[in-house]
Design a protein around this motif. Structure first.
Motif, PDB file in Angstrom:
ATOM      1  N   THR A 140       0.829  -1.196   0.000  1.00 22.30           N
ATOM      2  CA  THR A 140       0.000   0.000   0.000  1.00 22.30           C
ATOM      3  C   THR A 140       0.869   1.254   0.000  1.00 22.30           C
ATOM      4  O   THR A 140       0.595   2.205  -0.732  1.00 22.30           O
ATOM      5  N   ALA A 141       1.930   1.267   0.792  1.00 20.59           N
ATOM      6  CA  ALA A 141       2.826   2.422   0.848  1.00 20.59           C
ATOM      7  C   ALA A 141       3.519   2.636  -0.492  1.00 20.59           C
ATOM      8  O   ALA A 141       3.648   3.778  -0.957  1.00 20.59           O
ATOM      9  N   ILE A 151       3.245   6.016  -2.799  1.00 22.47           N
ATOM     10  CA  ILE A 151       4.432   6.748  -3.256  1.00 22.47           C
ATOM     11  C   ILE A 151       4.399   6.908  -4.768  1.00 22.47           C
ATOM     12  O   ILE A 151       4.679   7.993  -5.294  1.00 22.47           O
ATOM     13  N   HIS A 152       4.035   5.848  -5.473  1.00 20.74           N
ATOM     14  CA  HIS A 152       3.964   5.917  -6.935  1.00 20.74           C
ATOM     15  C   HIS A 152       2.918   6.937  -7.391  1.00 20.74           C
ATOM     16  O   HIS A 152       3.182   7.751  -8.287  1.00 20.74           O
ATOM     17  N   ARG A 153       1.749   6.925  -6.761  1.00 23.95           N
ATOM     18  CA  ARG A 153       0.696   7.873  -7.126  1.00 23.95           C
ATOM     19  C   ARG A 153       1.108   9.317  -6.836  1.00 23.95           C
ATOM     20  O   ARG A 153       0.857  10.227  -7.637  1.00 23.95           O
ATOM     21  N   LEU A 154       1.753   9.544  -5.686  1.00 27.58           N
ATOM     22  CA  LEU A 154       2.194  10.893  -5.342  1.00 27.58           C
ATOM     23  C   LEU A 154       3.293  11.386  -6.283  1.00 27.58           C
ATOM     24  O   LEU A 154       3.328  12.568  -6.647  1.00 27.58           O
ATOM     25  N   THR A 155       4.160  10.494  -6.692  1.00 27.53           N
ATOM     26  CA  THR A 155       5.216  10.868  -7.640  1.00 27.53           C
ATOM     27  C   THR A 155       4.608  11.267  -8.984  1.00 27.53           C
ATOM     28  O   THR A 155       5.030  12.266  -9.589  1.00 27.53           O
ATOM     29  N   ARG A 156       3.621  10.496  -9.443  1.00 31.50           N
ATOM     30  CA  ARG A 156       2.953  10.841 -10.701  1.00 31.50           C
ATOM     31  C   ARG A 156       2.235  12.184 -10.578  1.00 31.50           C
ATOM     32  O   ARG A 156       2.266  13.000 -11.511  1.00 31.50           O
TER      33      ARG A 156
END
Length: 103
Positions: A81-82, A86-91
């Protein structure tokens, strides 16, 4: 680290690589949805490097950190989940930077 020499490994090879019994791998496959090796035409399990990494994480959580199966499964879920967050926030950050540059 050397590059992997094979794309797929069978159950006995993986058990030898990580130092566990093949029966443990089959058991963990039932208990951890993260561990889902592919099956070949003869219905034999074929583990990828990603599957082997999951096995190593399970073993580390159980043996080194003393977690139960339930605790190990929850820890793997939290980590997954983390990583997704992180991937979504980076995008999102990349999108906002691009939007700012275009203004």
């Amino acid at each position: 680290m050397s590059k992997p020499t094979k794309l797929y490994y069978d159950t006995n090879e993986v058990a030898e690589m990580v130092g566990c019994e093949p029966s443990a791998l089959r058991f963990w496959e039932k208990k951890f949805p993260h561990l889902n090796p592919k099956r070949d035409s003869r219905n034999r399990r074929r583990y990828t490097e990603a599957d082997i990494e999951v096995v190593r994480k399970i073993m580390y959580q159980k043996e080194k950190q003393g977690r139960t199966l339930k605790g190990t499964r929850e820890q793997l879920n939290h980590r997954e989940t983390a990583q997704n967050l992180i991937h979504r926030l980076t995008r999102l950050r990349d999108f906002l930077v691009e939007l700012k540059e275009n203004m």
